[in-house]
Structure formats: C-alpha cells, structure tokens
Design a protein around this motif. Structure first.
Motif, PDB file in Angstrom:
ATOM      1  N   SER A 190      -1.740  -4.268   8.577  1.00 44.00           N
ATOM      2  CA  SER A 190      -0.825  -3.089   8.127  1.00 44.00           C
ATOM      3  C   SER A 190      -2.506  -2.298   6.325  1.00 44.00           C
ATOM      4  O   SER A 190      -1.977  -1.204   6.122  1.00 44.00           O
ATOM      5  CB  SER A 190      -0.772  -4.407   7.126  1.00 44.00           C
ATOM      6  N   SER A 191      -3.440  -3.372   5.728  1.00 42.38           N
ATOM      7  CA  SER A 191      -4.106  -3.028   4.968  1.00 42.38           C
ATOM      8  C   SER A 191      -5.164  -1.569   5.064  1.00 42.38           C
ATOM      9  O   SER A 191      -5.234  -1.370   4.159  1.00 42.38           O
ATOM     10  CB  SER A 191      -5.097  -4.157   4.265  1.00 42.38           C
ATOM     11  N   ILE A 192      -5.803  -1.945   6.261  1.00 36.37           N
ATOM     12  CA  ILE A 192      -6.153  -0.504   6.428  1.00 36.37           C
ATOM     13  C   ILE A 192      -5.375   0.525   6.382  1.00 36.37           C
ATOM     14  O   ILE A 192      -5.858   1.265   6.233  1.00 36.37           O
ATOM     15  CB  ILE A 192      -6.813  -0.596   7.652  1.00 36.37           C
ATOM     16  N   VAL A 193      -4.361   0.510   7.311  1.00 38.63           N
ATOM     17  CA  VAL A 193      -3.560   2.344   6.935  1.00 38.63           C
ATOM     18  C   VAL A 193      -3.266   2.183   5.486  1.00 38.63           C
ATOM     19  O   VAL A 193      -3.995   3.828   4.801  1.00 38.63           O
ATOM     20  CB  VAL A 193      -1.842   1.295   7.416  1.00 38.63           C
ATOM     21  N   THR A 194      -3.073   1.425   4.322  1.00 32.58           N
ATOM     22  CA  THR A 194      -2.644   1.489   3.145  1.00 32.58           C
ATOM     23  C   THR A 194      -4.225   1.931   2.345  1.00 32.58           C
ATOM     24  O   THR A 194      -4.636   2.824   1.172  1.00 32.58           O
ATOM     25  CB  THR A 194      -2.761  -0.012   2.276  1.00 32.58           C
ATOM     26  N   GLN A 195      -5.041   0.636   3.085  1.00 30.59           N
ATOM     27  CA  GLN A 195      -6.201   1.621   2.176  1.00 30.59           C
ATOM     28  C   GLN A 195      -6.949   3.330   2.193  1.00 30.59           C
ATOM     29  O   GLN A 195      -7.649   3.892   1.477  1.00 30.59           O
ATOM     30  CB  GLN A 195      -7.922   0.511   2.382  1.00 30.59           C
ATOM     31  N   THR A 196      -6.680   3.250   3.972  1.00 25.04           N
ATOM     32  CA  THR A 196      -6.763   4.757   4.098  1.00 25.04           C
ATOM     33  C   THR A 196      -5.817   5.624   3.240  1.00 25.04           C
ATOM     34  O   THR A 196      -6.902   6.361   2.861  1.00 25.04           O
ATOM     35  CB  THR A 196      -6.982   5.167   5.441  1.00 25.04           C
ATOM     36  N   VAL A 197      -5.394   5.637   2.950  1.00 24.69           N
ATOM     37  CA  VAL A 197      -4.272   6.430   2.320  1.00 24.69           C
ATOM     38  C   VAL A 197      -4.153   6.188   1.338  1.00 24.69           C
ATOM     39  O   VAL A 197      -4.820   6.863   0.190  1.00 24.69           O
ATOM     40  CB  VAL A 197      -2.639   5.630   2.687  1.00 24.69           C
ATOM     41  N   GLU A 198      -4.685   5.102  -0.110  1.00 27.92           N
ATOM     42  CA  GLU A 198      -5.387   5.477  -0.536  1.00 27.92           C
ATOM     43  C   GLU A 198      -6.401   5.926  -1.666  1.00 27.92           C
ATOM     44  O   GLU A 198      -6.936   6.498  -2.008  1.00 27.92           O
ATOM     45  CB  GLU A 198      -5.315   3.718  -1.338  1.00 27.92           C
ATOM     46  N   ARG A 199      -7.232   5.929  -0.525  1.00 29.26           N
ATOM     47  CA  ARG A 199      -8.521   6.391  -0.195  1.00 29.26           C
ATOM     48  C   ARG A 199      -9.567   7.666  -0.216  1.00 29.26           C
ATOM     49  O   ARG A 199      -9.855   8.525  -0.757  1.00 29.26           O
ATOM     50  CB  ARG A 199      -9.789   5.281   0.084  1.00 29.26           C
TER      51      ARG A 199
END
Length: 299
Positions: A123-132
C-alpha cells in the motif's frame, strides 16, 4: 553467440539477434544480481529509442531493479514517463543502476526498497508514488519469486508462502490501493508467464501463481473496463534474468531457452516493447489480453 550484425531487409534474424547458446553453470542466492550474471543481460541500455509514447505518464514497476522490470523502466523513461521502482533491499545496487538510467533519460526516478510480502509495504509504495510523482497512470505488477522443487513433498511451508505472497497477494493488495488513484485511461500490466499455460513440475508453485495471474488479469479487465481502466498481461517465455541463476537450477542452464522455435532464450530488452504498447494509447482498445513473448512457444 553475441548479438549479430547480420541484417536483412526484413530485419535482424531473430534466431541470432542475441546470445543464442546455452548458459554456463552458475548459481546465485535469491534474489540474485545483474552484475554476477554471465553473460550480462541486455535491458536495452544501448538500443532502446523512445518516441514520446508515454509522455507525462507516472508509472510504478514492481521488481523494477533488474531483468524485465529494468528493461521496462528504461523504455518507459525514454518514452517520457516518470518511473517508480520497488525492489528488495538486497537489490539496492541494481536499483540504483536502473534509477540512474531513468534519470539519464531526463525523467524522475523513485526508488522504493522493501518486501512485497508485506501488505503495508504494498500500500505504501502506491501512496509514495502518487505523492512523489504527482499521480499514477501505469501500474506494472512484475515482481516474482521462484525456486526449483524436487517434488511437492520437499517444499517448506514458509517458502511456499513466499511464492504466493510475492506473486499473488502483492498484486491484489496493490491494485486494491491503486484504484483510489487510477483515472480513466490508466493501465495495469501484469507479468504472467508461459508457466501459466504450460507448467513445469520443477517450479509447480510458481506456475500455480501464474495461472492465478492470468485469471486475475482477465477478471480485472472485465471489472475495471467500465471505469476506463485497461488491464493486460505479458506472458514471457524463457528470459535471461537474475531470477534464472537464483532458481537453483544448474545443468538446466546449459539448455535454457534452447527448446523454443527460435532456439534461444530471450533478453529483457525484447519484452520492453510489449509493455510500452500495452501502457500506451496505441492499445486503447486492448484489455484482458495475454501477450506472449515466448520465442514462438504457444500458450
């Protein structure tokens, strides 16, 4: 044999376009590294030329540090996409090499180390990709784990669970999270395998996961089509990546890929175009497809 320069008007001879002999005996501890491979795989570092097919896209590729994932990352970047890659911490050196190639193409590289067996990491890598990267347009579910098996009676439960969690659970967790962010026009691409159609007993549990991913691709295409999201898969045949010498095979490497109609194993670079096509608007009416890149072996 090294890459041939013998060109015909119809293009290079696919039988001899890349290394076309068997491979020397070699073993690595999973997940393996590119540097230790003999010969080194071709990911398109010198050959891939972009044409703006993915300009402005934001992509996340699991297992993007090496092998097929690296080839896809290079191609996506040269086609104009910013690229996030996930990988195991042990693969940091390969990941940094891939990140450098993405940046040399003038795009943003986001490196995301961790273990896809962990639901929270997925879940976190999806969120980080969207944020970054400012969003997510293309999700490539590529990471996989396999080991040689002498029989079902020899498989440790923990290792069986690792295969299942990496190859099947992680894609489900990631699509579930990504749907919060994917917009109409987005593309999900799964790395399936010829093993999902013609399984080998020596990697039966890996083959099971690839059967599952074929079903997952088809049902997600049906489910997400009304949302304007396309879901497809690429089914590689025998491809020379770090996964192969770290599977636990030895003698098998001498004949790896030799049983294909083209008579050789494939290189990661030969997969990149399939992923670019499926991610691009050229594939706007393609969903639920399983695209074989198998050296001529039928699915």
């Amino acid at each position: 044999m090294e890459q041939s320069t013998n060109q015909h008007h119809g293009g290079k001879d696919p039988r001899h376009a890349y290394y076309d002999s068997g491979f020397a005996k070699q073993q690595q501890t999973p997940p393996g590294s590119t540097e230790a491979m003999d010969p080194r795989p071709d990911h398109g570092e010198e050959s891939y030329r972009g044409s703006g097919m993915l300009t402005g896209r934001r992509a996340l590729i699991t297992g993007g540090d090496s092998g097929i994932g690296r080839a896809v990352a290079i191609a996506f970047a040269r086609e104009g996409a910013d690229v996030a890659i996930s990988y195991l911490p042990d693969e940091q050196r390969d990941a940094e090499d891939t990140g450098r190639l993405i940046e040399e193409a003038g795009r943003t590289a986001l490196l995301l180390p961790g273990d896809l067996q962990d639901e929270a990491f997925c879940s976190s890598i999806v969120t980080q990709t969207v944020e970054r990267l400012g969003g997510l347009d293309t999700l490539v579910l590529n990471a996989g784990y396999q080991r040689n098996r002498d029989g079902i009676d020899t498989v440790p439960t923990a290792d069986f669970e690792r295969v299942m969690r990496t190859n099947v659970f992680a894609p489900v967790f990631m699509v579930r999270e990504a749907l919060k962010h994917l917009q109409p026009g987005a593309s999900i691409i799964v790395t399936a395998s010829i093993q999902g159609f013609n399984p080998s007993p020596s990697i039966f549990d890996y083959a099971m996961t690839k059967f599952a991913l074929v079903g997952f691709t088809r049902v997600m295409a049906e489910d997400l089509g009304p949302k304007g999201i396309r879901v497809n898969a690429v089914a590689p045949g025998p491809i020379w990546t770090p996964l192969i010498p770290s599977t636990g095979w030895d003698e098998k490497l001498e004949s790896f890929g030799q049983d294909t109609p083209l008579g050789r194993a494939g290189q990661p670079a030969e997969l990149a175009g399939a992923y670019v096509y499926l991610a691009s608007d050229h594939a706007s009416y393609t969903s639920g497809a399983i695209l074989p890149v198998t050296g001529g072996k039928p699915l």
